[in-house]
Structures are given as C-alpha cells and as structure tokens.
Design a protein around this motif. Structure first.
Motif, PDB file in Angstrom:
ATOM      1  N   PHE A 349       0.845  -1.196   0.000  1.00  0.00           N
ATOM      2  CA  PHE A 349       0.000   0.000   0.000  1.00  0.00           C
ATOM      3  C   PHE A 349       0.881   1.246   0.000  1.00  0.00           C
ATOM      4  O   PHE A 349       1.765   1.405   0.859  1.00  0.00           O
ATOM      5  N   SER A 350       0.644   2.138  -0.957  1.00  0.00           N
ATOM      6  CA  SER A 350       1.467   3.338  -1.113  1.00  0.00           C
ATOM      7  C   SER A 350       0.586   4.558  -1.280  1.00  0.00           C
ATOM      8  O   SER A 350      -0.565   4.462  -1.703  1.00  0.00           O
ATOM      9  N   LEU A 351       1.164   5.710  -0.986  1.00  0.00           N
ATOM     10  CA  LEU A 351       0.505   6.994  -1.197  1.00  0.00           C
ATOM     11  C   LEU A 351       1.379   7.873  -2.065  1.00  0.00           C
ATOM     12  O   LEU A 351       2.616   7.780  -2.022  1.00  0.00           O
ATOM     13  N   ARG A 352       0.729   8.707  -2.844  1.00  0.00           N
ATOM     14  CA  ARG A 352       1.454   9.639  -3.726  1.00  0.00           C
ATOM     15  C   ARG A 352       1.895  10.854  -2.906  1.00  0.00           C
ATOM     16  O   ARG A 352       1.225  11.879  -2.869  1.00  0.00           O
ATOM     17  N   ILE A 353       3.027  10.686  -2.216  1.00  0.00           N
ATOM     18  CA  ILE A 353       3.521  11.724  -1.323  1.00  0.00           C
ATOM     19  C   ILE A 353       5.005  11.487  -1.084  1.00  0.00           C
ATOM     20  O   ILE A 353       5.479  10.344  -1.134  1.00  0.00           O
ATOM     21  N   ASP A 354       5.739  12.549  -0.833  1.00  0.00           N
ATOM     22  CA  ASP A 354       7.151  12.435  -0.528  1.00  0.00           C
ATOM     23  C   ASP A 354       7.311  11.676   0.794  1.00  0.00           C
ATOM     24  O   ASP A 354       6.533  11.886   1.741  1.00  0.00           O
ATOM     25  N   PRO A 355       8.297  10.760   0.903  1.00  0.00           N
ATOM     26  CA  PRO A 355       8.467   9.989   2.139  1.00  0.00           C
ATOM     27  C   PRO A 355       8.621  10.862   3.379  1.00  0.00           C
ATOM     28  O   PRO A 355       8.069  10.543   4.449  1.00  0.00           O
ATOM     29  N   GLN A 356       9.366  11.973   3.269  1.00  0.00           N
ATOM     30  CA  GLN A 356       9.555  12.848   4.417  1.00  0.00           C
ATOM     31  C   GLN A 356       8.239  13.532   4.807  1.00  0.00           C
ATOM     32  O   GLN A 356       7.912  13.678   5.988  1.00  0.00           O
ATOM     33  N   ASP A 357       7.463  13.949   3.785  1.00  0.00           N
ATOM     34  CA  ASP A 357       6.155  14.561   4.065  1.00  0.00           C
ATOM     35  C   ASP A 357       5.203  13.539   4.679  1.00  0.00           C
ATOM     36  O   ASP A 357       4.418  13.866   5.578  1.00  0.00           O
ATOM     37  N   LEU A 358       5.254  12.277   4.182  1.00  0.00           N
ATOM     38  CA  LEU A 358       4.423  11.230   4.762  1.00  0.00           C
ATOM     39  C   LEU A 358       4.759  11.016   6.225  1.00  0.00           C
ATOM     40  O   LEU A 358       3.867  10.910   7.078  1.00  0.00           O
ATOM     41  N   ALA A 359       6.067  10.970   6.519  1.00  0.00           N
ATOM     42  CA  ALA A 359       6.475  10.748   7.900  1.00  0.00           C
ATOM     43  C   ALA A 359       5.989  11.876   8.806  1.00  0.00           C
ATOM     44  O   ALA A 359       5.531  11.630   9.931  1.00  0.00           O
ATOM     45  N   GLU A 360       6.057  13.108   8.322  1.00  0.00           N
ATOM     46  CA  GLU A 360       5.646  14.227   9.157  1.00  0.00           C
ATOM     47  C   GLU A 360       4.135  14.255   9.349  1.00  0.00           C
ATOM     48  O   GLU A 360       3.645  14.443  10.476  1.00  0.00           O
ATOM     49  N   ALA A 361       3.367  14.073   8.255  1.00  0.00           N
ATOM     50  CA  ALA A 361       1.909  14.091   8.387  1.00  0.00           C
ATOM     51  C   ALA A 361       1.422  12.916   9.222  1.00  0.00           C
ATOM     52  O   ALA A 361       0.589  13.076  10.135  1.00  0.00           O
ATOM     53  N   LEU A 362       1.946  11.724   8.925  1.00  0.00           N
ATOM     54  CA  LEU A 362       1.512  10.528   9.652  1.00  0.00           C
ATOM     55  C   LEU A 362       1.946  10.595  11.117  1.00  0.00           C
ATOM     56  O   LEU A 362       1.209  10.178  12.015  1.00  0.00           O
ATOM     57  N   GLY A 363       3.143  11.135  11.363  1.00  0.00           N
ATOM     58  CA  GLY A 363       3.611  11.261  12.740  1.00  0.00           C
ATOM     59  C   GLY A 363       2.706  12.150  13.564  1.00  0.00           C
ATOM     60  O   GLY A 363       2.369  11.832  14.720  1.00  0.00           O
ATOM     61  N   ASN A 364       2.274  13.282  13.008  1.00  0.00           N
ATOM     62  CA  ASN A 364       1.373  14.182  13.733  1.00  0.00           C
ATOM     63  C   ASN A 364       0.042  13.520  14.023  1.00  0.00           C
ATOM     64  O   ASN A 364      -0.512  13.644  15.132  1.00  0.00           O
TER      65      ASN A 364
END
Length: 463
Positions: A349-364
C-alpha cells in the motif's frame, strides 16, 4: 490524448496534420486529373491526326486530273462519315484556295473547309484549327502535292481532311469520367498512407507524455533523452527546467531552515521572560505573551511545512515502513503507556507523497491519536478508483460533530477548531493539501476520531 485535451485550447496537432494531408491529397488528385486528361487529349489528337494523314494519303493516291483540270476519285475513303451530311469527318481536294476546280466529300455539302489563306509549300503536312459556318470547331490536316493531269501537265493540288473536335471532346470527357473513380481510390490510399505517417510521427509523443506524468507522480525524476532527434531538444529543455526547479526547492528549504534557526533563539528568550514574569506573579501578562509566542511558534511550524513541500515532487511512498518506524518511536512516550498500534496495512500500500512529508503528516496524526486513545490506535488503507485512503483511528473520546464540521469548512484553521489536537491536524492538513489530497475527519468504529488521508492514486499501488 487524455482527459486533459477537453480543457486545452487551440487546434490539435493531429487535426492540423490530417487537414494538411487532406489538402495535399485533394490538390494532387485534381492536378492528376487535369494532367492525365490533357495527356490523353494530346495522345488522342495524335491518333486522330494519324488517321487524317492516312485519309490524305488515300486521297492523294486516288485523285485523277482531266486535261481541263476536272478532278475525280478512283475510289472514295471508306469511312461512312464522309458520305453523311455533317457527318463530322470531311475531305476536300482543290486547285488553290479560290477559283480553282475542287472536289469535296458529301459530308461538306455546299460548304468548303475554311483553310488559312495562302497555299503552303508542297511536301509537308500542316495542321489547322478551323470553324464551319455553323461555328463547329474542326481539326484539319492539309497537304499540298503536285500531280500531272491527263495531258501530262503538272498541277498543284491542296488536299485536306478534317474531323469535328466534338468527337475528340466526347472521348476526353468519357476518359475523365472513367478516370475519376480510379483517382478517388488512389486518393483514399494516399490519405491512408498519410494517416500512417502522421500516427508514426506522433507516436513518440505518447511515451514523452507518460514520462512527464511519471515525473509529476514522482516515480521518476528525469525524461529519457533516447528519443527521436526532433524531440530530443524538448526533452533536454524539460530536464533543465526540472534541475532548475530542484535547485530552487533546495534554496527554499535552506531559507526555511535559516528562518527556523533565526527564530528559535527569540522564542527561547520569550519563554525565559514568561517564566520570570510568572515568578513575579505577573500571570496575566505572562499568559498573554505565552499565547503570542505559541501563535508565533504555530505559524512558523506551518510556514516551514509549506516551504518544504511547495515545489516538491510527489513520488509513491510505502506506508507500512513509515508507520512502523513512527509506532516504535511513539511507543516509548508517556502517552503510549498501556496502549498499542494495530497496523492493518498491506505491504504494497502506497501513497502519492514524498516519504519525508508522509512521515511528518503521519507522525502528527498518530501522535494525536495515541494521546487521545484509551487502548488502541488502528491504521488501515484502501484503494479506490482514483484515490488511495489511509485511515488513522483511535478508541478515545473523539471529537464533536460541530468541531469536525468546523474543522473541515473551507478557510477554517484546524489548529483553532481542534483544541489541543489542532496543531498536529493543522500541519498534517497543510501537507496533505499541498500534495493534492484531502484530510477528512469522522467518527471511528472504535469510538474515537478517524482521520483519513485521501490522495490521488498512483498506478504502482495497484500492483
């Protein structure tokens, strides 16, 4: 080519090429029809001229001249048109142009051929276009011979044979009618050839478009320059533009980092001042300054997020590894004591997003969820027709319908609508929005809040 065509302006390149091909084929067909018809007419005139010359030879061999100049024929030409009045084929034998004795075919009746004035020299055949009294156009061949009469005296005779040009015109028209279907068929074949050529010429543009779409989705960063030489300059210019954009992004990130470091010290000084004020009992002033400082911190956080993702590429990022790393980190925090994460996410399962942006959004979002959960935070993903959605749910108290509705209204600040959870939601919302997606809030089946990240689909996640 794609759904984007419906919104494009101007005329399609394919339509222009097909229009040009149609014009070329039409002009070629018209020119061919005119040229071939003219060529056939010339050939027909030579053929008819050969027949007229044969009649001249027959007349010259059959004519007899009496001593007084009277003319007669041993045998007349066999063509029946000579014996029918106005039959379309005529002959005439005369001594000179005017005044001399002459002999003519029955088809002329009481008329003579209107040959040019002056008798040409003997020996050659002369061709004339003449008209009858009725205005009909004739093609005439004329020959001058010298023959002895019955007394042995040489006499000059002018022998002429003519044919009505309407017969030639009828044959030319018939040829033109017969030629038209053949040329029309040839035109279809030529247009088909042009169509194949147009499609072959435009075919390299389709892979180029797919490559650009891949760059936009983040699955690649550059165009392949192994393309036809006509397209190579375009690919190189696009690659140069991408390199320039990456340099601008790096400069924007550097400026954002400088801003963060530049404001870190003043905010720390404000925090120290707030502490001293509280120590002196100035709690009201301290609370006001603390509120301003917190607002500044939140604005800085949000602007730093925007600066980092504004021009970023959107690659396909696997969600499970990022979620596992964040879960391991949060498990060591006080908010996670006695609680756990249920990562029900497929490996691909993947999302169309930069890995660093994913980590920040998902982390919050995960931090917010574990803070308010009672025992469990669950992550799950699903893929629709045009979007991929990641759900983060908790079994906490949740958020009221009024707050969720206010948070999702256009222009509402999530950090003010969501209370203590608002900053994390605000940062996640900024990131998801910049990536072309949506952060949705709802009630979880676990009893708490469900935050859903919906992003445009990447074809890779279907595999």
């Amino acid at each position: 080519m794609s759904s984007g065509n419906s919104g494009s302006s101007g005329v399609s390149l394919r339509a222009r090429l097909y229009a040009a091909a149609l014009i070329v084929v039409a002009v070629a067909m018209a020119a061919s029809w005119i040229g071939l018809t003219a060529l056939f007419t010339r050939h027909l005139e030579r053929r008819v001229g050969g027949e007229l010359n044969t009649h001249l030879s027959q007349l010259a061999g059959s004519v007899e001249i009496a001593a007084d100049g009277t003319l007669s024929l041993l045998r007349e030409p066999a063509d029946p048109r000579f014996g029918r009045v106005g039959g379309g084929l005529y002959w005439e034998i005369a001594q000179g142009r005017v005044g001399g004795k002459f002999l003519a075919s029955r088809s002329l009746w009481d008329e003579r051929l209107a040959l040019p004035a002056g008798v040409p020299d003997p020996g050659g055949i002369h061709v004339h276009d003449i008209r009858t009294k009725a205005g009909d156009s004739l093609l005439a061949h004329e020959r001058v011979i010298v023959a002895p009469d019955a007394s042995g005296r040489d006499r000059m005779l002018v022998i002429a044979a003519a044919i009505d040009r309407s017969e030639i015109e009828q044959l030319r028209t018939g040829f033109g009618r017969d030629l038209a279907p053949a040329l029309l068929l040839l035109g279809f074949v030529l247009f088909g050839g042009f169509a194949l050529q147009v499609e072959a010429g435009l075919r390299p543009l389709a892979p180029l478009r797919r490559k650009i779409a891949a760059i936009r989705s983040g699955s690649t960063s550059r165009l392949d320059t192994a393309v036809p030489i006509e397209i190579s300059p375009l690919a190189e210019e696009i690659n140069s533009l991408l390199e320039q954009r990456e340099r601008e992004v790096m400069r924007a990130r550097d400026r954002a980092a400088d801003l963060a470091h530049g404001l870190k010290t003043p905010l720390a000084a404000l925090a120290s001042d707030i502490a001293r004020l509280r120590g002196k009992g100035e709690n009201s002033i301290a609370d006001q300054i603390a509120e301003v400082a917190e607002t500044m911190r939140r604005q800085i956080e949000r602007e730093l997020v925007r600066a980092r993702i504004r021009h970023n590429a959107m690659p396909s990022s696997a969600v499970l590894p990022a979620a596992e790393a964040i879960a391991r980190t949060l498990a060591r925090t006080p908010d996670a004591e006695g609680k756990g994460f249920d990562l029900a996410i497929a490996k691909d399962f993947s999302l169309r997003i930069d890995p660093q942006d994913l980590a920040e959004a998902l982390g919050n979002l995960m931090e917010n969820a574990i803070r308010h959960a009672r025992t469990t935070v669950r992550l799950s993903g699903e893929v629709g027709d045009d979007s991929a959605v990641l759900h983060i749910e908790d079994d906490g108290a949740g958020m009221s319908e009024a707050l969720m509705s206010a948070a999702q209204q256009r222009g509402t600040r999530l950090d003010m609508a969501g209370g203590s959870a608002g900053l994390g939601l605000a940062i996640a919302g900024e990131i998801v929005s910049a990536c072309g997606g949506t952060l949705l809030l709802g009630n979880s089946s676990l009893g708490g809040l469900k935050a859903s990240i919906a992003l445009p689909i990447v074809e890779a996640i279907r595999g």
